[in-house]
Design a protein around this motif. Structure first.
Motif, PDB file in Angstrom:
ATOM      1  N   GLU A  20     -22.976 -39.350  44.290  1.00  0.00           N
ATOM      2  CA  GLU A  20     -23.041 -39.786  45.887  1.00  0.00           C
ATOM      3  C   GLU A  20     -23.214 -41.019  46.055  1.00  0.00           C
ATOM      4  O   GLU A  20     -22.557 -41.515  47.021  1.00  0.00           O
ATOM      5  CB  GLU A  20     -24.131 -38.505  46.457  1.00  0.00           C
ATOM      6  CG  GLU A  20     -23.868 -38.663  48.086  1.00  0.00           C
ATOM      7  CD  GLU A  20     -22.421 -38.269  48.585  1.00  0.00           C
ATOM      8  OE1 GLU A  20     -22.121 -38.926  49.666  1.00  0.00           O
ATOM      9  OE2 GLU A  20     -21.862 -37.299  47.955  1.00  0.00           O
ATOM     10  N   ASP A  21     -24.195 -41.645  45.449  1.00  0.00           N
ATOM     11  CA  ASP A  21     -24.504 -42.980  45.827  1.00  0.00           C
ATOM     12  C   ASP A  21     -23.203 -43.944  45.212  1.00  0.00           C
ATOM     13  O   ASP A  21     -23.200 -45.025  45.834  1.00  0.00           O
ATOM     14  CB  ASP A  21     -25.959 -43.492  45.142  1.00  0.00           C
ATOM     15  CG  ASP A  21     -26.886 -42.800  46.001  1.00  0.00           C
ATOM     16  OD1 ASP A  21     -26.753 -42.278  47.062  1.00  0.00           O
ATOM     17  OD2 ASP A  21     -28.088 -42.802  45.316  1.00  0.00           O
ATOM     18  N   SER A  22     -22.598 -43.433  44.271  1.00  0.00           N
ATOM     19  CA  SER A  22     -21.807 -44.343  43.643  1.00  0.00           C
ATOM     20  C   SER A  22     -20.360 -44.064  43.960  1.00  0.00           C
ATOM     21  O   SER A  22     -19.300 -44.892  43.436  1.00  0.00           O
ATOM     22  CB  SER A  22     -21.971 -44.450  42.009  1.00  0.00           C
ATOM     23  OG  SER A  22     -21.741 -43.335  41.555  1.00  0.00           O
ATOM     24  N   LYS A  23     -20.115 -42.868  44.653  1.00  0.00           N
ATOM     25  CA  LYS A  23     -18.558 -42.688  44.515  1.00  0.00           C
ATOM     26  C   LYS A  23     -17.615 -43.614  45.477  1.00  0.00           C
ATOM     27  O   LYS A  23     -16.432 -43.580  45.112  1.00  0.00           O
ATOM     28  CB  LYS A  23     -18.469 -41.129  45.264  1.00  0.00           C
ATOM     29  CG  LYS A  23     -18.717 -41.024  46.522  1.00  0.00           C
ATOM     30  CD  LYS A  23     -18.693 -39.782  47.122  1.00  0.00           C
ATOM     31  CE  LYS A  23     -18.935 -39.709  48.471  1.00  0.00           C
ATOM     32  NZ  LYS A  23     -18.806 -38.300  49.335  1.00  0.00           N
ATOM     33  N   ASP A  24     -17.999 -44.158  46.298  1.00  0.00           N
ATOM     34  CA  ASP A  24     -17.260 -45.090  47.146  1.00  0.00           C
ATOM     35  C   ASP A  24     -17.460 -46.560  46.820  1.00  0.00           C
ATOM     36  O   ASP A  24     -17.087 -47.373  47.442  1.00  0.00           O
ATOM     37  CB  ASP A  24     -17.420 -44.808  48.482  1.00  0.00           C
ATOM     38  CG  ASP A  24     -17.006 -43.494  48.922  1.00  0.00           C
ATOM     39  OD1 ASP A  24     -16.064 -42.785  48.239  1.00  0.00           O
ATOM     40  OD2 ASP A  24     -17.787 -42.860  49.671  1.00  0.00           O
ATOM     41  N   GLU A  25     -18.103 -46.694  45.610  1.00  0.00           N
ATOM     42  CA  GLU A  25     -18.354 -48.417  45.218  1.00  0.00           C
ATOM     43  C   GLU A  25     -17.096 -49.071  44.911  1.00  0.00           C
ATOM     44  O   GLU A  25     -16.339 -48.756  44.140  1.00  0.00           O
ATOM     45  CB  GLU A  25     -19.365 -48.699  44.067  1.00  0.00           C
ATOM     46  CG  GLU A  25     -20.572 -48.094  44.321  1.00  0.00           C
ATOM     47  CD  GLU A  25     -21.576 -47.952  43.172  1.00  0.00           C
ATOM     48  OE1 GLU A  25     -22.758 -47.938  43.380  1.00  0.00           O
ATOM     49  OE2 GLU A  25     -21.146 -47.786  42.073  1.00  0.00           O
TER      50      GLU A  25
ATOM     51  N   GLY B 249     -14.880 -51.497  42.952  1.00  0.00           N
ATOM     52  CA  GLY B 249     -14.870 -51.864  41.495  1.00  0.00           C
ATOM     53  C   GLY B 249     -15.533 -50.956  40.568  1.00  0.00           C
ATOM     54  O   GLY B 249     -15.478 -51.133  39.298  1.00  0.00           O
ATOM     55  N   SER B 250     -15.624 -49.829  41.010  1.00  0.00           N
ATOM     56  CA  SER B 250     -16.170 -48.575  40.070  1.00  0.00           C
ATOM     57  C   SER B 250     -15.034 -48.221  39.551  1.00  0.00           C
ATOM     58  O   SER B 250     -14.103 -48.092  40.415  1.00  0.00           O
ATOM     59  CB  SER B 250     -17.093 -47.701  40.967  1.00  0.00           C
ATOM     60  OG  SER B 250     -17.320 -46.702  40.000  1.00  0.00           O
ATOM     61  N   VAL B 251     -14.915 -48.058  38.168  1.00  0.00           N
ATOM     62  CA  VAL B 251     -13.670 -47.613  37.359  1.00  0.00           C
ATOM     63  C   VAL B 251     -13.966 -46.144  36.776  1.00  0.00           C
ATOM     64  O   VAL B 251     -12.900 -45.327  37.140  1.00  0.00           O
ATOM     65  CB  VAL B 251     -13.566 -48.449  36.183  1.00  0.00           C
ATOM     66  CG1 VAL B 251     -12.406 -47.966  35.219  1.00  0.00           C
ATOM     67  CG2 VAL B 251     -13.137 -50.105  36.521  1.00  0.00           C
ATOM     68  N   HIS B 252     -15.236 -45.855  36.404  1.00  0.00           N
ATOM     69  CA  HIS B 252     -15.592 -44.620  35.642  1.00  0.00           C
ATOM     70  C   HIS B 252     -17.163 -44.399  36.174  1.00  0.00           C
ATOM     71  O   HIS B 252     -18.019 -45.019  35.779  1.00  0.00           O
ATOM     72  CB  HIS B 252     -15.191 -44.463  34.373  1.00  0.00           C
ATOM     73  CG  HIS B 252     -15.441 -43.151  33.816  1.00  0.00           C
ATOM     74  ND1 HIS B 252     -14.679 -42.035  33.872  1.00  0.00           N
ATOM     75  CD2 HIS B 252     -16.602 -42.799  33.137  1.00  0.00           C
ATOM     76  CE1 HIS B 252     -15.148 -41.116  33.069  1.00  0.00           C
ATOM     77  NE2 HIS B 252     -16.300 -41.584  32.747  1.00  0.00           N
TER      78      HIS B 252
ATOM     79  N   ILE C  63     -22.200 -42.558  31.592  1.00  0.00           N
ATOM     80  CA  ILE C  63     -21.079 -43.262  31.253  1.00  0.00           C
ATOM     81  C   ILE C  63     -20.165 -43.874  32.268  1.00  0.00           C
ATOM     82  O   ILE C  63     -19.788 -43.259  33.161  1.00  0.00           O
ATOM     83  CB  ILE C  63     -20.066 -42.264  30.514  1.00  0.00           C
ATOM     84  CG1 ILE C  63     -20.859 -41.479  29.237  1.00  0.00           C
ATOM     85  CG2 ILE C  63     -18.856 -43.173  29.803  1.00  0.00           C
ATOM     86  CD1 ILE C  63     -21.587 -42.347  28.409  1.00  0.00           C
ATOM     87  N   GLU C  64     -20.399 -45.251  32.293  1.00  0.00           N
ATOM     88  CA  GLU C  64     -20.075 -46.141  33.870  1.00  0.00           C
ATOM     89  C   GLU C  64     -19.286 -47.216  33.354  1.00  0.00           C
ATOM     90  O   GLU C  64     -19.723 -47.682  32.367  1.00  0.00           O
ATOM     91  CB  GLU C  64     -21.140 -46.087  34.488  1.00  0.00           C
ATOM     92  CG  GLU C  64     -22.328 -46.907  34.023  1.00  0.00           C
ATOM     93  CD  GLU C  64     -23.799 -46.907  34.856  1.00  0.00           C
ATOM     94  OE1 GLU C  64     -23.552 -47.368  36.083  1.00  0.00           O
ATOM     95  OE2 GLU C  64     -24.810 -46.181  34.452  1.00  0.00           O
ATOM     96  N   SER C  65     -18.218 -47.661  34.187  1.00  0.00           N
ATOM     97  CA  SER C  65     -17.466 -48.541  33.838  1.00  0.00           C
ATOM     98  C   SER C  65     -17.082 -49.288  35.188  1.00  0.00           C
ATOM     99  O   SER C  65     -16.813 -48.733  36.292  1.00  0.00           O
ATOM    100  CB  SER C  65     -16.125 -48.282  33.167  1.00  0.00           C
ATOM    101  OG  SER C  65     -16.432 -48.020  32.046  1.00  0.00           O
ATOM    102  N   TYR C  66     -16.882 -50.889  35.258  1.00  0.00           N
ATOM    103  CA  TYR C  66     -16.845 -51.362  36.360  1.00  0.00           C
ATOM    104  C   TYR C  66     -15.613 -52.602  36.174  1.00  0.00           C
ATOM    105  O   TYR C  66     -15.829 -53.136  34.997  1.00  0.00           O
ATOM    106  CB  TYR C  66     -18.183 -52.180  36.995  1.00  0.00           C
ATOM    107  CG  TYR C  66     -19.224 -50.845  37.178  1.00  0.00           C
ATOM    108  CD1 TYR C  66     -19.163 -50.460  38.248  1.00  0.00           C
ATOM    109  CD2 TYR C  66     -20.046 -50.560  36.230  1.00  0.00           C
ATOM    110  CE1 TYR C  66     -20.054 -49.395  38.654  1.00  0.00           C
ATOM    111  CE2 TYR C  66     -20.823 -49.519  36.307  1.00  0.00           C
ATOM    112  CZ  TYR C  66     -21.023 -48.771  37.518  1.00  0.00           C
ATOM    113  OH  TYR C  66     -21.647 -47.702  37.690  1.00  0.00           O
ATOM    114  N   ALA C  67     -15.263 -53.088  37.129  1.00  0.00           N
ATOM    115  CA  ALA C  67     -14.176 -54.108  37.357  1.00  0.00           C
ATOM    116  C   ALA C  67     -14.439 -55.381  37.041  1.00  0.00           C
ATOM    117  O   ALA C  67     -13.772 -56.162  36.452  1.00  0.00           O
ATOM    118  CB  ALA C  67     -13.103 -53.825  38.389  1.00  0.00           C
TER     119      ALA C  67
END
Length: 123
Positions: A33-38, A40-43, A58-62
């Protein structure tokens, strides 16, 4: 074919404290919920080992700013998670210039992050 690896990946690995799995499972939706609309968030997802006690995010960012923004965004929940789990390792995989900048991030260094430089040949 792209011009090389540009995405920054974070991989924190956890071991759930005995008797705390249900509490962990109740907390994880807050991270989504906290990260869904960030921006630059890729995955963003969690994966679970067959043993029932180990899991990873497992998280990825632009870009670097997206990583910094995400860490600020989930930091309170991360602290709650660390009351229920041990952080066994925390990997940061990024292009060389990004690694050098992220090495100065206090949240990552305090979490004991190990930094890996992408070879730039991926796609």
């Amino acid at each position: 074919m792209s011009s090389g690896d540009t995405v920054i990946s974070l991989r924190p690995y956890f071991k759930i404290h005995e008797g705390k799995k249900e509490d962990v499972m109740k907390l994880l939706p807050a991270f989504y919920e906290d990260s869904k609309d960030e921006p630059g968030s890729v995955h963003y997802s969690f994966s679970f080992a067959d043993d029932g006690v180990h899991f990873a995010c497992i998280e990825s960012y632009a870009n670097n700013q997206a990583v910094v923004d995400h860490l600020q965004n989930v930091w309170d929940d991360f602290g709650k998670l660390l009351e229920l789990c041990d952080l066994e390792r925390f990997e940061v995989h990024a292009p060389g210039a990004a690694v050098e900048i992220l090495k100065t991030n206090k949240a990552l260094t305090d979490a004991g992050a190990k930094f890996f430089t992408l070879d730039g040949k991926g796609w």
